[in-house]
Design an enzyme around this catalytic site. Sequence first.
Site, PDB file in Angstrom:
ATOM      1  N   THR A   1     -19.489  44.881 -45.130  1.00 56.83           N
ATOM      2  CA  THR A   1     -17.889  44.985 -44.343  1.00 56.83           C
ATOM      3  C   THR A   1     -16.630  44.512 -45.571  1.00 56.83           C
ATOM      4  O   THR A   1     -17.572  43.642 -46.224  1.00 56.83           O
ATOM      5  CB  THR A   1     -18.352  44.063 -43.542  1.00 56.83           C
ATOM      6  OG1 THR A   1     -16.755  43.842 -42.347  1.00 56.83           O
ATOM      7  CG2 THR A   1     -18.770  42.559 -43.418  1.00 56.83           C
TER       8      THR A   1
ATOM      9  N   ASN B   1     -14.516  42.480 -44.121  1.00 55.19           N
ATOM     10  CA  ASN B   1     -14.214  41.261 -43.669  1.00 55.19           C
ATOM     11  C   ASN B   1     -14.235  40.201 -43.415  1.00 55.19           C
ATOM     12  O   ASN B   1     -15.664  40.102 -43.561  1.00 55.19           O
ATOM     13  CB  ASN B   1     -14.386  41.918 -42.007  1.00 55.19           C
ATOM     14  CG  ASN B   1     -13.723  40.839 -40.928  1.00 55.19           C
ATOM     15  OD1 ASN B   1     -14.140  39.887 -41.346  1.00 55.19           O
ATOM     16  ND2 ASN B   1     -13.491  41.478 -39.877  1.00 55.19           N
ATOM     17  N   LYS B   2     -13.814  38.970 -44.471  1.00 53.09           N
ATOM     18  CA  LYS B   2     -14.486  38.129 -45.116  1.00 53.09           C
ATOM     19  C   LYS B   2     -14.753  37.425 -43.765  1.00 53.09           C
ATOM     20  O   LYS B   2     -15.419  36.191 -43.851  1.00 53.09           O
ATOM     21  CB  LYS B   2     -13.115  37.462 -45.159  1.00 53.09           C
ATOM     22  CG  LYS B   2     -12.658  38.341 -47.575  1.00 53.09           C
ATOM     23  CD  LYS B   2     -11.964  37.066 -47.538  1.00 53.09           C
ATOM     24  CE  LYS B   2     -10.361  37.803 -48.227  1.00 53.09           C
ATOM     25  NZ  LYS B   2      -9.099  37.225 -48.751  1.00 53.09           N
TER      26      LYS B   2
ATOM     27  N   GLU C   1     -14.239  55.018 -42.555  1.00 53.41           N
ATOM     28  CA  GLU C   1     -13.833  55.786 -41.226  1.00 53.41           C
ATOM     29  C   GLU C   1     -14.488  55.566 -39.557  1.00 53.41           C
ATOM     30  O   GLU C   1     -15.446  56.392 -39.899  1.00 53.41           O
ATOM     31  CB  GLU C   1     -12.736  57.056 -41.482  1.00 53.41           C
ATOM     32  CG  GLU C   1     -11.350  57.134 -40.913  1.00 53.41           C
ATOM     33  CD  GLU C   1     -11.256  58.595 -40.259  1.00 53.41           C
ATOM     34  OE1 GLU C   1     -10.246  58.917 -40.098  1.00 53.41           O
ATOM     35  OE2 GLU C   1     -11.941  59.617 -41.271  1.00 53.41           O
TER      36      GLU C   1
ATOM     37  N   ASP D   1     -20.100  46.362 -35.611  1.00 56.63           N
ATOM     38  CA  ASP D   1     -18.988  46.504 -35.143  1.00 56.63           C
ATOM     39  C   ASP D   1     -18.881  46.063 -33.892  1.00 56.63           C
ATOM     40  O   ASP D   1     -19.421  45.681 -33.539  1.00 56.63           O
ATOM     41  CB  ASP D   1     -18.994  48.155 -35.226  1.00 56.63           C
ATOM     42  CG  ASP D   1     -17.960  48.466 -34.315  1.00 56.63           C
ATOM     43  OD1 ASP D   1     -17.220  48.575 -36.592  1.00 56.63           O
ATOM     44  OD2 ASP D   1     -17.201  49.390 -33.491  1.00 56.63           O
ATOM     45  N   SER D   2     -17.768  45.328 -33.526  1.00 60.39           N
ATOM     46  CA  SER D   2     -17.028  44.393 -33.297  1.00 60.39           C
ATOM     47  C   SER D   2     -16.058  44.739 -32.147  1.00 60.39           C
ATOM     48  O   SER D   2     -15.121  44.934 -32.840  1.00 60.39           O
ATOM     49  CB  SER D   2     -17.485  43.190 -33.803  1.00 60.39           C
ATOM     50  OG  SER D   2     -17.075  42.687 -34.676  1.00 60.39           O
TER      51      SER D   2
ATOM     52  N   ASP E   1     -10.357  35.133 -32.781  1.00 62.25           N
ATOM     53  CA  ASP E   1     -10.167  33.912 -32.528  1.00 62.25           C
ATOM     54  C   ASP E   1      -9.832  32.823 -31.444  1.00 62.25           C
ATOM     55  O   ASP E   1      -9.636  31.990 -30.451  1.00 62.25           O
ATOM     56  CB  ASP E   1     -11.334  33.201 -33.809  1.00 62.25           C
ATOM     57  CG  ASP E   1     -12.793  33.214 -33.671  1.00 62.25           C
ATOM     58  OD1 ASP E   1     -13.086  33.827 -32.147  1.00 62.25           O
ATOM     59  OD2 ASP E   1     -13.343  33.630 -34.721  1.00 62.25           O
TER      60      ASP E   1
ATOM     61  N   HIS F   1     -20.724  36.258 -29.244  1.00 60.21           N
ATOM     62  CA  HIS F   1     -21.562  37.655 -29.934  1.00 60.21           C
ATOM     63  C   HIS F   1     -22.380  37.980 -31.261  1.00 60.21           C
ATOM     64  O   HIS F   1     -23.258  38.487 -31.155  1.00 60.21           O
ATOM     65  CB  HIS F   1     -20.681  38.493 -29.349  1.00 60.21           C
ATOM     66  CG  HIS F   1     -19.462  38.286 -30.366  1.00 60.21           C
ATOM     67  ND1 HIS F   1     -18.709  37.085 -30.488  1.00 60.21           N
ATOM     68  CD2 HIS F   1     -18.339  39.214 -31.680  1.00 60.21           C
ATOM     69  CE1 HIS F   1     -17.770  37.570 -31.457  1.00 60.21           C
ATOM     70  NE2 HIS F   1     -17.703  38.789 -31.608  1.00 60.21           N
TER      71      HIS F   1
END
Length: 194
Positions: free
Chosen positions: A9, A11-12, A42, A71-72, A155, A180
């Site tokens: 990822t 995503n930090k 992708e 994946d969320s 959030d 989650h």
Amino acid sequence: MNKQIFLATNNKGKLAEYREILAPMGFVIYSPKDLNIDLDVEETGTTYRENSFLKANAFRKIVPFPVLSDDSGLEIDALNNFPGLFSSRFAESCGGYPQAYEELFRRLEGKDRSAHFRCCICYVESPDAKPLYFEGICPGRILNAPSGDHGFGYDPIFHCDEIDQDFGLVDEATKNKYSHRAKALQKLKLFFAI
Ligand code: IMP
């Protein structure tokens, strides 16, 4: 067991949460940035599982460690689980998260605000290993206005039912017990402990 793991990822926010949750078990988590890898997979899948596999599989071919991917998304009941798989892309299409919050508030006017976050982790130990999946859900509701600025993504507009608190106001350690992602990681930790 190899305690070096690659997290697929960029995503930090996700990276920080994986490190916080797995470091106490002795895991070292590498990100694409740590290995100077510039790869954007992708997300063409139609489910969280498919997308998490696409990401884990693409990176597992090029890194020397077992790979985890995540994946969320945020699923809002009254919007037929939208934005769901498109959570990140929806925020981009709105021009950023603050604009996405406003758009969701607009779409939710007069509607039930029940929602949940969903997370699917895919673990691919070696290039020929069968992918394993670990899933978690965090129930709650969409607030009437943003609250706090902790966490990432959606959030600040999410109220977590289990702790009766806004995710934008809780500290990292608290979110990482009830989210989650925490629930999916709990299952992964049990698997690692076997
Ligand atoms: P993905 O990289 O396609 O899995 O995108 C996940 C997106 O879902 C994130 O970029 C956020 O918009 C949203 N999301 C997932 N998990 C969380 C969370 O824990 N907090 C807030 N937003 C989240």
